[in-house]
Enzyme design. Structure first.
Site, PDB file in Angstrom:
ATOM      1  N   HIS A 214       0.668  -1.121   0.099  1.00 28.71           N
ATOM      2  CA  HIS A 214       0.033   0.152   0.033  1.00 28.71           C
ATOM      3  C   HIS A 214       0.859   1.320  -0.078  1.00 28.71           C
ATOM      4  CE1 HIS A 214      -3.359   2.437   1.854  1.00 28.71           C
ATOM      5  NE2 HIS A 214      -3.813   1.964   0.808  1.00 28.71           N
ATOM      6  N   LYS A 216       3.182   4.361  -1.123  1.00 33.32           N
ATOM      7  CA  LYS A 216       3.283   5.303  -2.338  1.00 33.32           C
ATOM      8  C   LYS A 216       4.480   6.179  -1.963  1.00 33.32           C
ATOM      9  CE  LYS A 216      -1.404   4.828  -1.600  1.00 33.32           C
ATOM     10  NZ  LYS A 216      -2.097   4.263  -0.085  1.00 33.32           N
ATOM     11  N   ASP A 221      16.477  11.180  -7.606  1.00 37.76           N
ATOM     12  CA  ASP A 221      18.195  11.756  -7.316  1.00 37.76           C
ATOM     13  C   ASP A 221      18.614  11.573  -5.874  1.00 37.76           C
ATOM     14  OD1 ASP A 221      18.118  11.880 -10.204  1.00 37.76           O
ATOM     15  OD2 ASP A 221      18.040  14.244 -10.185  1.00 37.76           O
ATOM     16  N   HIS A 403      -9.429  10.936   2.170  1.00 34.44           N
ATOM     17  CA  HIS A 403      -8.479   9.899   1.911  1.00 34.44           C
ATOM     18  C   HIS A 403      -7.355  10.342   2.739  1.00 34.44           C
ATOM     19  CE1 HIS A 403      -5.971   6.888  -0.475  1.00 34.44           C
ATOM     20  NE2 HIS A 403      -7.085   6.080  -0.050  1.00 34.44           N
ATOM     21  N   LYS A 405      -4.424  10.314   5.775  1.00 36.59           N
ATOM     22  CA  LYS A 405      -4.175   9.108   6.520  1.00 36.59           C
ATOM     23  C   LYS A 405      -3.308   9.936   7.815  1.00 36.59           C
ATOM     24  CE  LYS A 405      -4.398   6.387   2.671  1.00 36.59           C
ATOM     25  NZ  LYS A 405      -5.533   5.749   2.687  1.00 36.59           N
ATOM     26  N   ASP A 410      -0.988  17.502  19.871  1.00 31.77           N
ATOM     27  CA  ASP A 410      -0.648  18.643  20.912  1.00 31.77           C
ATOM     28  C   ASP A 410       0.204  19.645  20.033  1.00 31.77           C
ATOM     29  OD1 ASP A 410      -1.489  16.999  23.122  1.00 31.77           O
ATOM     30  OD2 ASP A 410       0.414  16.580  23.823  1.00 31.77           O
TER      31      ASP A 410
END
Length: 485
Positions: A214, A216, A221, A403, A405, A410
Site C-alpha cells: 500500500h 506510495k 536523485d 482519504h 491518513k 498537541d
C-alpha cells in the site's frame, strides 16, 4: 456428512492451534468454517495464508534487516545522546529509540517539508521535479490506473530515459490490475524498468491478494522524496464524479530523510524484482546540490526538523506504525486529531483513544461522509459510537471524499503517510509513514484539519443513538468481520 464434519474439525484445529492470530480473528474464521464448510477454509487460505506466511516472507525479512543499514543504525545509537538534546527530541526520546531499534528508522534532522492537500497541486509538483531529474526516478504506488493522470507522467519518464536517467516503477499486483499489460510493455520497450509486487499467478487470480503493498513513494536523485495518500488515477485529482473532490495529504520531503525513503523503495524493489539496488552506493548518497537548496528552503523556518521514516507489514515482527500511534496517543496531553478513510482499530488503539478522551484530552476523528468500500465504512461507523460514548468528537467530511491518513498530537508531533487507522494497515498491508518531530509542520497540518472541519458535519452521540435499525444491523455484521477487513 460424517466425513465433512471430520474435515471441518481438522481444519478448525489447524486454525486454532497452528496459527498465532488474534482471538477475534480466529473466531471469525471458525464461524466461516461452521456456516460454509470446506469453502470457508479455502477462503482462509486465499485471504489469510498464515500457513505460508513465514515461508513467504522469510527471505524478505532477512533482506530487510540486512539492508536497513546496520552501520548507520549503530552510528546513530552512539550519537543519539547528542541528537536528542532539544526539548522535542527529549520528550519523544523513547519513541525515537523504539523506531531505531525495531526497524532501523534513523532520526534525520536536516529536512524541509512541503504539505500537499490537493491532487492537482501534488502531481503538478511531481511532474516539475521529474523534469529536473539527472540520475534516477524511483516510483512506487499501490494503485496506478490507465487514465489521464498516468498519461501526463509517461512522456516525462520516457524523455528522461532518453537523457540517460534511470527510471523504475513498482506497483502492487492488486492495485495495478487496472492497467493493461500493453502499457507496461510499451514502457519497458522505452527503457523504463517496471516491477510488480506480488503479481497475479493465474491470469488475474492472485493468491496473495490479502497482502497488499500500500506504499506510495517517489524518490528523485536522492534530492527529493514524496510519501502520502495519493495514488495515480483520475479520482485522486477530483475527476471522478462518484467521489467529487478528493481530499488527501501528501508530503514532499527535501533533505536527509529522502535517503530513508530510498532505502524503503530499494527493499521492496529488491524483493519484487531481484535486483539488488544496495550494490549501487550512489543511490544512497545525498547529492551536493541539496545543501545549498536546503539552506534556501530552511531560511527563516524552524530548524532542525526531525523525521523518522517508519514502515510496517506482514513481514515484520512488530507493528511499528500501529505502535507509534499508540505511543503518540498515550503521550498526548492536550489534543489528538485523526484523519482516516477507515477507522477499524484493534482493542489496544480503541482503548488508548477512549482513555485519552475520558482523561480530558480533546480527541477528534474525521472520516469520509461516503464509502469507497461500504463493507469497511459501516464497521468504521460502529467504532465511532465507542469514541462518542467516551467523549470524543467525530466528524464526517462532506466536501467530497476524505482519504488523508494521519495523526497530530498537541501541535508538536505528527505521523502521516499511507497507513489507515485499521487492522488491515496495522497487520496485512505494507505501509510507510513519516513521523515528524516539528511544531511548525504539525501546526500546519492541524490548521488544514481546522479548515476541513468547516466542511464537516459533527456526529453527536444523540445522532448516533437515533440511527436506524438497518444501520445497526450493517454495523454489527461488519464489526463481526472487522479482524479481516
Amino acid at each position: 456428512m460424517s466425513n465433512l464434519i471430520l474435515i471441518n474439525l481438522i481444519l478448525s484445529v489447524v486454525i486454532v492451534f497452528f496459527q498465532r492470530r488474534d482471538p477475534k480473528a480466529v473466531w471469525t474464521w471458525l464461524l466461516a468454517l461452521y456456516f460454509v464448510p470446506i469453502f470457508g477454509f479455502l477462503f482462509y487460505l486465499l485471504l489469510c495464508q498464515d500457513l505460508h506466511k513465514s515461508r513467504m516472507f522469510r527471505v524478505k525479512e532477512v533482506e530487510d534487516k540486512l539492508n536497513a543499514s546496520a552501520e548507520s543504525q549503530e552510528d546513530y545509537f552512539r550519537r543519539h545522546e547528542k541528537m536528542l538534546e532539544g526539548p522535542m527530541e527529549r520528550d519523544y526520546r523513547d519513541l525515537v529509540i523504539y523506531n531505531l531499534e525495531t526497524s532501523g528508522a534513523v532520526l534525520t534532522l536536516n529536512n524541509h517539508i512541503t504539505v500537499f492537500t490537493d491532487g492537482e497541486e501534488k502531481f503538478e509538483d511531481l511532474r516539475r521535479e521529474m523534469r529536473r531529474a539527472k540520475r534516477y526516478i524511483h516510483i512506487q504506488y499501490y494503485i496506478i490506473k490507465n487514465d489521464e493522470v498516468f498519461d501526463s507522467l509517461v512522456p516525462i519518464l520516457t524523455e528522461k530515459v532518453r537523457e540517460g536517467v534511470e527510471v523504475r516503477i513498482l506497483y502492487d499486483g492488486m492495485g495495478g490490475r487496472f492497467m493493461p499489460e500493453s502499457r507496461w510493455e510499451a514502457l519497458r520497450a522505452a527503457g523504463v524498468k517496471v516491477g510488480v509486487f506480488f503479481p497475479a499467478t493465474l491470469g488475474r487470480i492472485n493468491f496473495r491478494v490479502n497482502y497488499r503493498n500500500h506504499r506510495k513513494i517517489v524518490v528523485i536523485d536522492g534530492r527529493v522524496g514524496y510519501v502520502g495518500g495519493f495514488n495515480i488515477g483520475r479520482e485522486y485529482v477530483g475527476k471522478d464524479p462518484k467521489f467529487g473532490y478528493w481530499r488527501d495529504t501528501h508530503l514532499k520531503i527535501y533533505g536527509d530523510a529522502v535517503i530513508s525513503l530510498q532505502v524503503r523503495f530499494a527493499q521492496d524493489w529488491n524483493y519484487a524484482c531481484k535486483e539488488n539496488l544496495f550494490q549501487r552506493a550512489e543511490y544512497f548518497e545525498t547529492p551536493e546540490c541539496v545543501d545549498e537548496e536546503r539552506r534556501r528552503l530552511l531560511d527563516g523556518t524552524n530548524f532542525p526538523l526531525g523525521i523518522q521514516i517508519i514502515s510496517s507489514g506482514p513481514d515484520a515482527r512488530d507493528r511499528q506504525i500501529r505502535n507509534n500511534y499508540l505511543e503518540l496517543f498515550y503521550k498526548a496531553r492536550d489534543h489528538i486529531y485523526i484523519q482516516t478513510p477507515y477507522f477499524v482499530p484493534d482493542d489496544a488503539v480503541l482503548s488508548a483513544l477512549e482513555t485519552a478522551a475520558k482523561s480530558g484530552v480533546d480527541v477528534r476523528l474525521m472520516i469520509p461522509c461516503k464509502p469507497d468500500h461500504p463493507f469497511v465504512y459501516w464497521a468504521t461507523y460502529s467504532y465511532v459510537g465507542d469514541l462518542l460514548a467516551a467523549g470524543a468528537h467525530c466528524y464526517t467530511y462532506e466536501n467530497g471524499f476524505l482519504h488523508a491518513k494521519g495523526v497530530m498530537t498537541d501541535g508538536r508531533v505528527c505521523s502521516y503517510g499511507t497507513a489507515n487507522m485499521d487492522i488491515r494497515s496495522f497487520e496485512l498491508n505494507f505501509e510507510v509513514n513519516a513521523v515528524i518531530y516539528d511544531e511548525e509542520v504539525t501546526q500546519e497540518l492541524e490548521e488544514a484539519f481546522a479548515e476541513d472541519l468547516k466542511m464537516c458535519r459533527e456526529i453527536t452521540l444523540e445522532d448516533y443513538r437515533r440511527r436506524s435499525a438497518l444501520v445497526r444491523v450493517k454495523e454489527q455484521c461488519r464489526r463481526l468481520l472487522s479482524p479481516q477487513l
